[in-house]
Design a protein around this motif. Structure first.
Motif, mmCIF file in Angstrom:
data_model
loop_
_atom_site.group_PDB
_atom_site.id
_atom_site.type_symbol
_atom_site.label_atom_id
_atom_site.label_comp_id
_atom_site.label_asym_id
_atom_site.label_seq_id
_atom_site.Cartn_x
_atom_site.Cartn_y
_atom_site.Cartn_z
ATOM 1 N N PHE A 44 0.804 -1.223 0.000
ATOM 2 C CA PHE A 44 0.000 0.000 0.000
ATOM 3 C C PHE A 44 0.837 1.274 0.000
ATOM 4 O O PHE A 44 0.305 2.371 -0.032
ATOM 5 C CB PHE A 44 -0.946 0.007 1.215
ATOM 6 C CG PHE A 44 -0.230 -0.129 2.522
ATOM 7 C CD1 PHE A 44 0.328 0.973 3.153
ATOM 8 C CD2 PHE A 44 -0.095 -1.365 3.117
ATOM 9 C CE1 PHE A 44 0.994 0.846 4.352
ATOM 10 C CE2 PHE A 44 0.560 -1.502 4.329
ATOM 11 C CZ PHE A 44 1.106 -0.399 4.947
ATOM 12 N N GLY A 45 2.163 1.171 0.059
ATOM 13 C CA GLY A 45 2.990 2.368 0.060
ATOM 14 C C GLY A 45 4.400 2.132 0.556
ATOM 15 O O GLY A 45 4.879 0.993 0.615
ATOM 16 N N VAL A 46 5.059 3.230 0.960
ATOM 17 C CA VAL A 46 6.456 3.209 1.389
ATOM 18 C C VAL A 46 6.572 3.959 2.713
ATOM 19 O O VAL A 46 5.899 4.971 2.929
ATOM 20 C CB VAL A 46 7.361 3.892 0.336
ATOM 21 C CG1 VAL A 46 8.803 3.980 0.800
ATOM 22 C CG2 VAL A 46 7.273 3.189 -0.995
ATOM 23 N N GLU A 47 7.448 3.466 3.573
ATOM 24 C CA GLU A 47 7.744 4.140 4.843
ATOM 25 C C GLU A 47 9.245 4.387 4.918
ATOM 26 O O GLU A 47 10.041 3.514 4.591
ATOM 27 C CB GLU A 47 7.303 3.277 6.016
ATOM 28 C CG GLU A 47 7.595 3.877 7.369
ATOM 29 C CD GLU A 47 7.158 2.990 8.508
ATOM 30 O OE1 GLU A 47 7.219 3.455 9.654
ATOM 31 O OE2 GLU A 47 6.775 1.818 8.282
ATOM 32 N N VAL A 48 9.619 5.587 5.347
ATOM 33 C CA VAL A 48 11.021 5.951 5.493
ATOM 34 C C VAL A 48 11.256 6.415 6.931
ATOM 35 O O VAL A 48 10.486 7.220 7.456
ATOM 36 C CB VAL A 48 11.408 7.090 4.514
ATOM 37 C CG1 VAL A 48 12.858 7.511 4.721
ATOM 38 C CG2 VAL A 48 11.155 6.682 3.074
ATOM 39 N N GLN A 59 9.786 10.187 10.451
ATOM 40 C CA GLN A 59 9.070 9.048 9.864
ATOM 41 C C GLN A 59 8.168 9.612 8.773
ATOM 42 O O GLN A 59 7.367 10.512 9.022
ATOM 43 C CB GLN A 59 8.251 8.365 10.960
ATOM 44 C CG GLN A 59 7.501 7.145 10.529
ATOM 45 C CD GLN A 59 6.724 6.531 11.700
ATOM 46 O OE1 GLN A 59 6.423 7.193 12.688
ATOM 47 N NE2 GLN A 59 6.391 5.262 11.572
ATOM 48 N N VAL A 60 8.308 9.093 7.557
ATOM 49 C CA VAL A 60 7.528 9.569 6.420
ATOM 50 C C VAL A 60 6.820 8.389 5.771
ATOM 51 O O VAL A 60 7.431 7.339 5.554
ATOM 52 C CB VAL A 60 8.422 10.276 5.370
ATOM 53 C CG1 VAL A 60 7.606 10.725 4.175
ATOM 54 C CG2 VAL A 60 9.168 11.440 5.997
ATOM 55 N N PHE A 61 5.526 8.561 5.486
ATOM 56 C CA PHE A 61 4.734 7.562 4.754
ATOM 57 C C PHE A 61 4.304 8.157 3.437
ATOM 58 O O PHE A 61 3.912 9.312 3.370
ATOM 59 C CB PHE A 61 3.434 7.190 5.476
ATOM 60 C CG PHE A 61 3.575 6.770 6.882
ATOM 61 C CD1 PHE A 61 4.425 5.746 7.234
ATOM 62 C CD2 PHE A 61 2.839 7.378 7.873
ATOM 63 C CE1 PHE A 61 4.528 5.339 8.549
ATOM 64 C CE2 PHE A 61 2.934 6.989 9.190
ATOM 65 C CZ PHE A 61 3.782 5.972 9.528
ATOM 66 N N LEU A 62 4.327 7.345 2.421
ATOM 67 C CA LEU A 62 3.710 7.681 1.143
ATOM 68 C C LEU A 62 2.749 6.538 0.842
ATOM 69 O O LEU A 62 3.175 5.423 0.544
ATOM 70 C CB LEU A 62 4.768 7.818 0.052
ATOM 71 C CG LEU A 62 4.272 8.306 -1.299
ATOM 72 C CD1 LEU A 62 3.647 9.694 -1.178
ATOM 73 C CD2 LEU A 62 5.403 8.331 -2.300
ATOM 74 N N LEU A 63 1.468 6.811 0.994
ATOM 75 C CA LEU A 63 0.437 5.783 0.800
ATOM 76 C C LEU A 63 -0.037 5.839 -0.635
ATOM 77 O O LEU A 63 -0.681 6.810 -1.047
ATOM 78 C CB LEU A 63 -0.733 6.006 1.768
ATOM 79 C CG LEU A 63 -0.353 6.064 3.238
ATOM 80 C CD1 LEU A 63 -1.565 6.387 4.085
ATOM 81 C CD2 LEU A 63 0.276 4.756 3.671
ATOM 82 N N THR A 68 -0.121 12.429 -0.882
ATOM 83 C CA THR A 68 0.691 13.386 -0.150
ATOM 84 C C THR A 68 1.410 12.650 0.980
ATOM 85 O O THR A 68 0.789 11.879 1.698
ATOM 86 C CB THR A 68 -0.212 14.482 0.457
ATOM 87 O OG1 THR A 68 -0.942 15.095 -0.589
ATOM 88 C CG2 THR A 68 0.601 15.513 1.206
ATOM 89 N N PRO A 69 2.703 12.896 1.154
ATOM 90 C CA PRO A 69 3.421 12.212 2.234
ATOM 91 C C PRO A 69 2.944 12.671 3.611
ATOM 92 O O PRO A 69 2.610 13.837 3.807
ATOM 93 C CB PRO A 69 4.878 12.604 2.023
ATOM 94 C CG PRO A 69 4.939 13.459 0.835
ATOM 95 C CD PRO A 69 3.569 13.729 0.356
ATOM 96 N N PHE A 70 2.904 11.742 4.557
ATOM 97 C CA PHE A 70 2.628 12.046 5.954
ATOM 98 C C PHE A 70 3.963 12.047 6.674
ATOM 99 O O PHE A 70 4.753 11.115 6.518
ATOM 100 C CB PHE A 70 1.707 10.993 6.564
ATOM 101 C CG PHE A 70 0.354 10.944 5.936
ATOM 102 C CD1 PHE A 70 -0.668 11.758 6.409
ATOM 103 C CD2 PHE A 70 0.098 10.090 4.878
ATOM 104 C CE1 PHE A 70 -1.927 11.716 5.834
ATOM 105 C CE2 PHE A 70 -1.152 10.037 4.287
ATOM 106 C CZ PHE A 70 -2.169 10.861 4.773
#
Length: 135
Positions: A44-48, A59-63, A68-70
């Motif tokens: 469902f996306g990427v987490e950094v 902590q960054v999410f791209l769903l 838009t990144p969280f």
């Protein structure tokens, strides 16, 4: 006599292999090991996760591919008890630990992460889900 030596050699080999299963081969972390950027890819996306030398992390999410990144921030520290663990405050668990999306990720928690090696952090070792260091 020769057969006894062979049997003893086999026995020693089996015992050594059996004992090696109980050895803990996880790293003893230093602050330098933690500092850097780690990435986890999900369906469902990427987490950094970016760990800074000042004990802070981002902590960054791209769903999805066009969302838009969280972005969230918190602090981290090495565990006093376990040599391969770091503790994070204000962590947002985007996955339920099985690689599935967690819709309750907006609620921050205190969370521990376990390093498999100096370049990999376990999310769920049983299914091969992990963060990998890229920087």
């Amino acid at each position: 006599m020769r057969m006894q030596i062979v049997k003893i050699s086999i026995l020693v080999t089996v015992v050594c292999l059996g004992c090696s299963c109980f050895l803990d081969l996880r790293p003893t972390l230093t602050r330098q090991d933690v500092i850097g950027v780690f990435v986890a890819n999900y369906d469902f996306g990427v987490e950094v996760l970016r760990f800074e030398s000042n004990d802070r992390y981002t902590q960054v999410f791209l769903l999805g591919s066009d969302s838009t990144p969280f972005c969230y921030h918190g602090s981290w520290q090495l565990s006093d008890t376990y040599r391969e663990i770091i503790w994070l405050d204000s962590f947002h668990g985007i996955t339920n630990g099985f690689g599935e999306y967690n819709p309750q990720y907006q609620t921050p928690t205190t969370h521990s992460l376990s390093f498999i090696s100096r370049n990999r952090i376990a999310i769920n070792e049983d299914i091969g889900l992990e963060y990998n260091k890229i920087d």
